[in-house]
Design a protein around this motif. Structure first.
Motif, short mmCIF file in Angstrom:
data_model
loop_
_atom_site.label_atom_id
_atom_site.label_comp_id
_atom_site.label_asym_id
_atom_site.label_seq_id
_atom_site.Cartn_x
_atom_site.Cartn_y
_atom_site.Cartn_z
N THR A 141 47.81 -61.27 -44.11
CA THR A 141 47.03 -61.24 -45.35
C THR A 141 47.41 -60.05 -46.24
OG1 THR A 141 45.25 -60.10 -44.20
CG2 THR A 141 45.05 -62.48 -44.38
N GLU A 142 47.85 -58.95 -45.60
CA GLU A 142 48.22 -57.77 -46.42
C GLU A 142 49.46 -58.06 -47.25
OE1 GLU A 142 48.51 -53.97 -44.29
OE2 GLU A 142 46.58 -54.55 -43.41
N GLN A 145 48.61 -60.47 -50.01
CA GLN A 145 47.83 -59.85 -51.09
C GLN A 145 48.71 -58.96 -51.97
OE1 GLN A 145 44.57 -60.88 -51.52
NE2 GLN A 145 44.99 -59.97 -53.53
N GLU A 175 39.35 -62.03 -46.82
CA GLU A 175 40.68 -61.79 -47.38
C GLU A 175 40.91 -62.75 -48.55
OE1 GLU A 175 43.12 -59.31 -46.05
OE2 GLU A 175 41.08 -58.73 -45.58
#
Ligand code: T4K
Length: 376
Positions: A141-142, A145, A175
């Motif tokens: 998810t990082e 994003q 998220e």
């Protein structure tokens, strides 16, 4: 005469005790509120928000409608980058909004969208990324994003498989811009049919509530051409009762999965997914990859052999969405663009897993696998 073998399915729902349902049904029969944000709907929404440790949640009749409405609520248009390795509903939700799906390849490790391949697919028409936490394995998810922030894109997670995933350092369902869960009968947590959207602000939660109720903002005002996506009182009651038993279901599935992992570890050519670094897994699925050269038999052979013994494993997610007749002519659907997804689609098999699955049944499945493994 030979004894007929029991039929074993890929999953079985974990249902609350029937006697616990009766008092709730009596209340519904008494107050005659069946749907439209009734008291059990409100209670379930509150308790689910508490369970997920989130503030904003909208309940839905199913996850497909939730995806369709969620995309509208965020005003997504143009092109959306997504994974071909999912259930068709993920891509269908885009098409139902007149959005062009753009397929991105997946990573070997998690079978989720590969963040390193997203940027090359961005065009001036791209407005969002729609990844899926496939089988409940969390996406990166990082990295996703970072790309979304760089290009000003929204992120909608199809979290249909992610009920009960607990990350060590974050809340997976918070998220991106929203997460969509499914409570279908085949899911770890079920309301027969059902789904939910988790979002992060009150305004968005409100807009979703309007859109799922025909666009009504109040008795007289319709703010958009909404749809009927509402969850009813019966589903809400099942949800309330299922919440009481979901942790036990996860624990039982964990035991079953560990038995599989232990028994499969020495079989050549079968890859299991048992590295849950950084999170507690929900054991929603038990996917394995069959490497025909190393295993000595194909995935199809194993699937057929299990079926002969009344064991119905499933080839989730084969064929890939990008190879389905409705989507295969999209420019991004070419097999040359999606080598990992195409390989995994040919190798994957989801073995039976559910809380009530008996060790003897797992041993039987393993026995069949061992029998056709010619590279022992
Ligand atoms: N996004 C993703 C990533 C999804 O996986 C899904 C749904 C969605 C979105 C959309 O969510 P919903 O709109 O459905 O809420 C199933 C489900 O129909 C589907 O919900 C699910 N994903 C998908 C992965 O699997 P099938 O065609 O495999 O279902 P079926 O009827 O063959 O069931 C499989 C086995 O489960 C059966 O052999 C027996 C057992 N079963 C099934 C049902 C329905 C039961 O024991 N009881 C039951 O009530 O699609």
């Amino acid at each position: 005469m030979q004894k007929k073998e029991l039929t074993i399915y890929v999953t079985r729902p974990n249902l609350p005790p029937l006697e616990k349902l009766h008092p709730y049904l009596e209340q519904i029969w008494q107050n005659k509120i069946l749907t439209n944000n009734g008291p059990f709907h409100q209670q379930f929404e509150k308790e689910l928000a508490k369970y997920f440790n989130v503030e904003h949640i909208n309940l839905f009749a199913n996850a497909t409608l939730a995806l369709v409405v969620g995309l509208q609520a965020l005003r997504i248009t143009g092109e959306v980058i997504t994974t071909p390795f999912s259930f068709v509903a993920t891509t269908h939700a885009l098409k139902w909004n007149g959005i062009t799906p753009v397929f991105c390849d997946i990573e070997e490790k998690t079978m989720n969208i590969d963040p390193t391949k997203i940027e090359a697919l961005i065009t001036p028409k791209t407005t969002a990324i729609m990844p899926v936490h496939v089988y409940g394995h969390p996406c990166d998810t990082e990295a996703i994003q970072d790309i979304a922030d760089k290009y000003g894109l929204k992120v909608i997670y199809d979290a249909a498989h992610a009920f009960g995933i607990k990350m060590k350092n974050k809340n997976l369902l918070l998220e991106g811009d929203m997460s969509v869960l499914s409570f279908h009968g085949t899911k770890l947590f079920t309301t027969f049919e059902g789904g939910a959207i988790i979002s992060k602000d009150e305004k968005l939660k409100k807009r979703i509530d309007y859109l799922k109720n025909f666009g009504f903002a109040d008795e007289l005002t319709v703010i958009a051409p909404g749809i009927n996506g509402k969850m009813n009182e019966f589903q809400s009651v099942i949800g309330l009762l299922s919440l009481e038993i979901v942790e036990e279901e996860i624990a039982n599935r964990k035991k079953a999965a560990e038995t599989y992992f232990e028994k499969l570890k020495d079989i050549k050519g079968i890859k299991v997914f048992n590295n849950f670094d950084g999170y507690d897994y929900n054991y929603a699925y038990l996917p394995v990859l069959i490497d025909e050269n190393e295993f000595g038999a194909s995935r199809e052979k194993l699937y057929d052999e299990l079926k002969k013994h009344n064991i119905y494993a499933r080839r989730y997610f084969y064929p890939l969405i990008s190879n389905m007749p409705t989507y295969r002519s999209l420019p991004s659907a070419g097999k040359e663009n999606l080598p990992v997804a195409n390989k995994i689609g040919e190798q994957v098999l989801c073995l039976p897993i559910y809380g009530a699955l008996e060790v003897e049944t797992i041993s039987k499945v393993i026995g069949i696998i061992e029998n056709i493994n010619t590279k022992k």
